[in-house]
Scaffold this active site. Structure first.
Site, PDB file in Angstrom:
ATOM      1  N   ARG A  45     -70.286  83.685 -85.042  1.00 30.23           N
ATOM      2  CA  ARG A  45     -68.950  83.104 -85.111  1.00 30.23           C
ATOM      3  C   ARG A  45     -69.047  81.861 -85.991  1.00 30.23           C
ATOM      4  O   ARG A  45     -70.130  81.461 -86.393  1.00 30.23           O
ATOM      5  CB  ARG A  45     -68.333  82.830 -83.733  1.00 30.23           C
ATOM      6  N   GLY A  46     -67.873  81.265 -86.273  1.00 26.79           N
ATOM      7  CA  GLY A  46     -67.866  80.152 -87.217  1.00 26.79           C
ATOM      8  C   GLY A  46     -67.468  80.701 -88.588  1.00 26.79           C
ATOM      9  O   GLY A  46     -68.005  81.731 -89.029  1.00 26.79           O
ATOM     10  N   ALA A  47     -66.519  80.018 -89.236  1.00 29.13           N
ATOM     11  CA  ALA A  47     -65.894  80.579 -90.438  1.00 29.13           C
ATOM     12  C   ALA A  47     -66.879  80.994 -91.549  1.00 29.13           C
ATOM     13  O   ALA A  47     -66.859  82.155 -91.991  1.00 29.13           O
ATOM     14  CB  ALA A  47     -64.849  79.591 -90.953  1.00 29.13           C
ATOM     15  N   ARG A  88     -61.379  89.462 -87.195  1.00 32.38           N
ATOM     16  CA  ARG A  88     -60.819  88.188 -86.719  1.00 32.38           C
ATOM     17  C   ARG A  88     -59.829  87.679 -87.775  1.00 32.38           C
ATOM     18  O   ARG A  88     -60.136  87.705 -88.965  1.00 32.38           O
ATOM     19  CB  ARG A  88     -61.928  87.153 -86.458  1.00 32.38           C
ATOM     20  N   GLN A 197     -68.258  76.433 -77.114  1.00 33.70           N
ATOM     21  CA  GLN A 197     -69.126  76.321 -78.309  1.00 33.70           C
ATOM     22  C   GLN A 197     -69.786  74.955 -78.398  1.00 33.70           C
ATOM     23  O   GLN A 197     -70.885  74.815 -78.927  1.00 33.70           O
ATOM     24  CB  GLN A 197     -68.301  76.569 -79.592  1.00 33.70           C
ATOM     25  N   ASP A 238     -61.282  76.407 -90.092  1.00 38.34           N
ATOM     26  CA  ASP A 238     -61.262  77.858 -90.302  1.00 38.34           C
ATOM     27  C   ASP A 238     -60.378  78.243 -91.477  1.00 38.34           C
ATOM     28  O   ASP A 238     -60.568  79.305 -92.082  1.00 38.34           O
ATOM     29  CB  ASP A 238     -60.803  78.570 -89.037  1.00 38.34           C
ATOM     30  N   ASN A 248     -58.384  74.869 -86.862  1.00 32.60           N
ATOM     31  CA  ASN A 248     -59.748  74.806 -86.334  1.00 32.60           C
ATOM     32  C   ASN A 248     -59.658  75.130 -84.851  1.00 32.60           C
ATOM     33  O   ASN A 248     -58.563  75.383 -84.312  1.00 32.60           O
ATOM     34  CB  ASN A 248     -60.364  73.422 -86.589  1.00 32.60           C
ATOM     35  N   LYS A 249     -60.778  75.136 -84.189  1.00 32.26           N
ATOM     36  CA  LYS A 249     -60.839  75.494 -82.769  1.00 32.26           C
ATOM     37  C   LYS A 249     -59.765  74.793 -81.943  1.00 32.26           C
ATOM     38  O   LYS A 249     -59.520  73.599 -82.138  1.00 32.26           O
ATOM     39  CB  LYS A 249     -62.241  75.147 -82.262  1.00 32.26           C
TER      40      LYS A 249
HETATM   41  O1  MRU Z   1     -64.009  80.926 -82.556  1.00 33.61           O
HETATM   42  P1  MRU Z   1     -65.122  80.351 -83.388  1.00 33.61           P
HETATM   43  O2  MRU Z   1     -66.292  79.916 -82.575  1.00 33.61           O
HETATM   44  O3  MRU Z   1     -65.482  81.247 -84.541  1.00 33.61           O
HETATM   45  O4  MRU Z   1     -64.472  79.027 -84.000  1.00 33.61           O
HETATM   46  C1  MRU Z   1     -65.249  78.247 -84.854  1.00 33.61           C
HETATM   47  C2  MRU Z   1     -64.579  76.994 -85.285  1.00 33.61           C
HETATM   48  O5  MRU Z   1     -63.448  76.716 -84.952  1.00 33.61           O
HETATM   49  C3  MRU Z   1     -65.361  76.129 -86.247  1.00 33.61           C
HETATM   50  O6  MRU Z   1     -65.055  74.782 -86.053  1.00 33.61           O
HETATM   51  C4  MRU Z   1     -64.988  76.529 -87.693  1.00 33.61           C
HETATM   52  O7  MRU Z   1     -65.165  77.905 -87.873  1.00 33.61           O
HETATM   53  C5  MRU Z   1     -65.778  75.796 -88.689  1.00 33.61           C
HETATM   54  S1  MRU Z   1     -67.432  76.339 -88.710  1.00 33.61           S
HETATM   55  C6  MRU Z   1     -68.300  75.581 -89.930  1.00 33.61           C
END
Ligand code: MRU
Length: 349
Positions: A45-47, A88, A197, A238, A248-249
């Protein structure tokens, strides 16, 4: 280095982020469908990490195919891209990576490439994205590290670290760089309900690197700010819209408002692949709604009464007016963001 994902002769190897920090185990994705499932289930996970994963997924799809030429592979290629794109919706890096593979495929089709050539070129492109991602994180770190105080508390939300990228991280890359520059930083990591996370992943990777870290519950940030313990906030993104609003999250928006109220600088660190100038403002960013079970249960135990309504958006949008600066691998952008983004796009090409 934290092994978020790596290419092997059998497929893509992922550290299983659903099991951290209690268990360090790995999942092998041998097909493009495996990669899609790994993204959907948050093993990765993570963009930036899901973007590069999707690129390797496309390469695996080509390796799996029995087509002999690029032309013959075209219908399968469409199907593979559509499957990976459906995993996603919010992080634009996923679509950026798939579009990059589509552009490459268009040139291979025009040159009547053989399937051996397609496979080799796809893998080389995914490898290039992997390397570029690490280089971008390092560049963001160099720019952003300078912005952090010589000494003090830095709050982050979610995990925008090595685990969310191919290594080093965006927001955590900025923190790592500041620490490498000799700054005395104490990190406060929001636990980040409901998927945790921050508590699980940010805490784990910063401790692996020996960086001072305290986990706080999401509802503790205001009182820490009031107590003067937070000197800066740095988060990832994201998707950044053309006007500087960013997704973002979930919970990032709360932190941004709190930072403004307390006069604390609020930084967003993201690579250029997170910028989506085709999306005019944050209102147009699609927000993923995840399973109610992430909220109703924890560790297999039910927390809420049967039948209660549940809302579980995975992301929120922070309006640009709360952002002190956007840190990218091309440099640091300041408001007005629409102009700054346009200018940087033109300068860097
Ligand atoms: O749902 P996730 O864990 O994929 O969400 C991740 C985030 O919101 C991160 O902050 C974002 O992707 C930046 S990662 C460098």
């Amino acid at each position: 280095m934290i092994p978020t994902l790596s290419w092997t002769s059998e497929g893509v190897r992922f550290i299983d982020q659903t099991k951290l920090p209690l268990e360090e185990s790995y999942v092998l994705a041998a097909t493009y469908e495996d990669v899609a499932v790994v993204i959907e289930t948050m093993v990765v996970r993570g963009a930036p990490a899901i973007g590069v994963s999707a690129a390797y997924g496309v390469a695996l799809g080509a390796i799996e195919s029995s087509a002999k030429t690029a032309e013959g592979f075209a219908p399968e290629f469409e199907k593979i891209c559509a499957r990976l794109a459906a995993t996603r919706p919010t992080a634009v890096n996923l679509f950026w990576a798939i579009d990059r593979m589509k552009r490459l495929f268009a040139t291979l089709r025009t040159s009547s490439a053989s399937m051996d050539e397609v496979k080799a070129k796809f893998l080389a492109e995914a490898d290039a994205m992997y390397e570029e991602d690490i280089a971008s994180c390092k560049a963001m770190g160099a720019f952003g590290g300078e912005l952090l105080p010589e000494e003090g508390g830095v709050l982050t939300h979610c995990n925008a670290g090595a685990l969310a990228t191919c290594g080093y991280g965006t927001a955590l890359g900025v923190i790592r760089a500041a620490v490498e520059q000799g700054k005395k930083i104490h990190v406060y990591a929001d636990e980040t309900r409901p998927f945790l996370q921050g508590a699980r992943l940010t805490a784990w990777e910063l401790m692996e690197d020996g960086i001072d870290t305290t986990v706080i519950c999401d509802n503790m940030a205001a009182s820490l700010m009031r107590a003067g313990k937070i000197q800066a906030v740095v988060v990832g993104a994201d998707r950044i819209a053309a006007n500087g609003d960013f997704a973002n999250k979930i919970g990032t928006y709360n932190v941004a408002i709190l930072a403004k109220e307390h006069g604390i600088p609020f930084y967003c660190a993201a690579p250029w692949s997170t910028i989506d100038t085709a999306t005019p403002t944050g209102d147009a960013i699609p927000i993923e709604e995840r399973s109610a079970r992430e909220v109703t249960h924890h560790g297999g135990k039910q927390l809420t009464p049967n039948g209660v309504g549940i809302h579980n958006p995975a992301f929120d949008v922070t309006p640009a007016k709360y952002v002190t600066a956007i840190i990218t691998e091309r440099g640091v952008l300041r408001a007005p963001y629409a102009e700054a983004l346009r200018e940087m796009e033109t300068v860097a090409g």
